[in-house]
Design an enzyme around this catalytic site. Sequence first.
Site, PDB file in Angstrom:
ATOM      1  N   THR A  60       0.837  -1.208   0.000  1.00 50.95           N
ATOM      2  CA  THR A  60       0.000   0.000   0.000  1.00 50.95           C
ATOM      3  C   THR A  60       0.863   1.245   0.000  1.00 50.95           C
ATOM      4  OG1 THR A  60      -1.862  -1.081   1.090  1.00 50.95           O
ATOM      5  CG2 THR A  60      -1.680   1.298   1.359  1.00 50.95           C
ATOM      6  N   HIS A  84       3.709 -10.059   1.168  1.00 48.93           N
ATOM      7  CA  HIS A  84       2.870 -11.049   1.844  1.00 48.93           C
ATOM      8  C   HIS A  84       1.867 -11.693   0.891  1.00 48.93           C
ATOM      9  CE1 HIS A  84       0.017  -7.656   2.149  1.00 48.93           C
ATOM     10  NE2 HIS A  84      -0.927  -8.562   2.321  1.00 48.93           N
ATOM     11  N   CYS A  96     -22.410  -8.082   3.396  1.00 52.06           N
ATOM     12  CA  CYS A  96     -22.737  -8.667   4.694  1.00 52.06           C
ATOM     13  C   CYS A  96     -21.492  -9.023   5.493  1.00 52.06           C
ATOM     14  CB  CYS A  96     -23.581  -9.914   4.506  1.00 52.06           C
ATOM     15  SG  CYS A  96     -24.979  -9.717   3.402  1.00 52.06           S
TER      16      CYS A  96
END
Length: 458
Positions: A70, A196, A320
């Site tokens: 990121t 990762h 959900c």
Amino acid sequence: MAYFDVASAAPLHPVARQALQASLDEGWADPARLYREGRRARLLLDAAREAAADAVGCRPDELVFTSSGTRAVHAGIAGALAARRRVGRHLIVSAVEHSSVLHSAAAHESDGGTVTEVAVDRGGTVRPDAYAAALREDTALACLQSANHEVGTEQPVAEVAAVCRAAGVPLLVDAAQSLAWGAVDGDWSLLTGSAHKWGGPAGVGLLVVRKGVRFAVRGPVDERESGRAAGFENIPAIVAAAASLRAVRAEAVAEAARLRELTERIRARVPGLVPDVEVVGDPVRRLPHLVTFSCLYVDGETLLHELDRAGFSVSSGSSCTSSTLTPSHVLRAMGVVSEGNVRVSLPVGAQEADVERFLDVLPGVVRGVRETLGAPVGGGSGEAEAVTVDALGMSCPLPVIELAKAIGGVRVGGTVTVLADDEVAAVDIPAWCWTRGQEYVGERPADHGVAYVVRRSS
């Protein structure tokens, strides 16, 4: 327990573990110092950089290590935009980019820049001509992922890179999901990755800036990593990241063929095992280890919990299962059903027996969740001209379940109007229509929530 979520994070590769343990004793010193311990640390860092650059397909001096994938995306986009500020402040991204790219785009827009979001087709693929159409005289940068993190679709990076190169616009490629399987083709300008995702330790990313590409570091300049990634290098983690990337690449050809057969088995058999399922993503141009499908009339969070209880760790783009209660922006952009979404991403070494057991368990799990929610089991041949369903206050997947129940009560050509205030209904009701062969008429504001109109076609 079968771990089927390497698209989120891959288990530490054995080679990475060995390299990490070995370099803890050798790579702790400051690589900028000239004494023996510093020189030893510098040798480890340089060797890791060369190994990573070889895997990426770039020069070692074009690659720097960052504190995460990121962070590499944020730094890459900010640096490229800043360097081309005189050209303009227009940024192009695809609608299915990773959130790190979209967050950078939002920050750029809030700072006065402009952003064009390129749409994708139902398989999640962008068209190169759509990128060409989005290019403007003031375009400073374009971004495109090499492969999607949620549905596995591979993007036409080489074609888009050629379009951008012809226009003199650099292309940044987020290659986090694909680097384990091979270098990214095309004449791209910047590239990012995350360790990762390929079995390296978390907290290591990489940023590549090709020679000749203008780049201006944002924020305080640090003398480390060519000034592009501030802070003391975590050399043991970097060494482990480079070692694991080299190791998975050595296994890539054989593992890709083996895992593609397993994910193809899931793609082919799930629709026959579970009624009302849509397998999403491009069926051909896709990552070998990843498959995604959405089950109608299923609560995604409950589905994942039940699969976890059955011994399977999978992921989902369903609202959900999200803290924001909004559907995945990827599924939304593709126009596919988000409810009951399951992403299976197989690790290196995944066993055929585990995949077969997953296919054995899945139908019963889905059936149990549907029964709990009162999902419809049949069609119907009603004669009503129009029916209105009040689904206000209901969250996914209940508005779609109520729609499915009501559609059987109207004649062919009749309409069902669903009143709903759940944001997900705007995605899942049109997607349900496409999946079930019904006509989505449109939506309009209602006194409370939104009225979604569906015409029965069959």
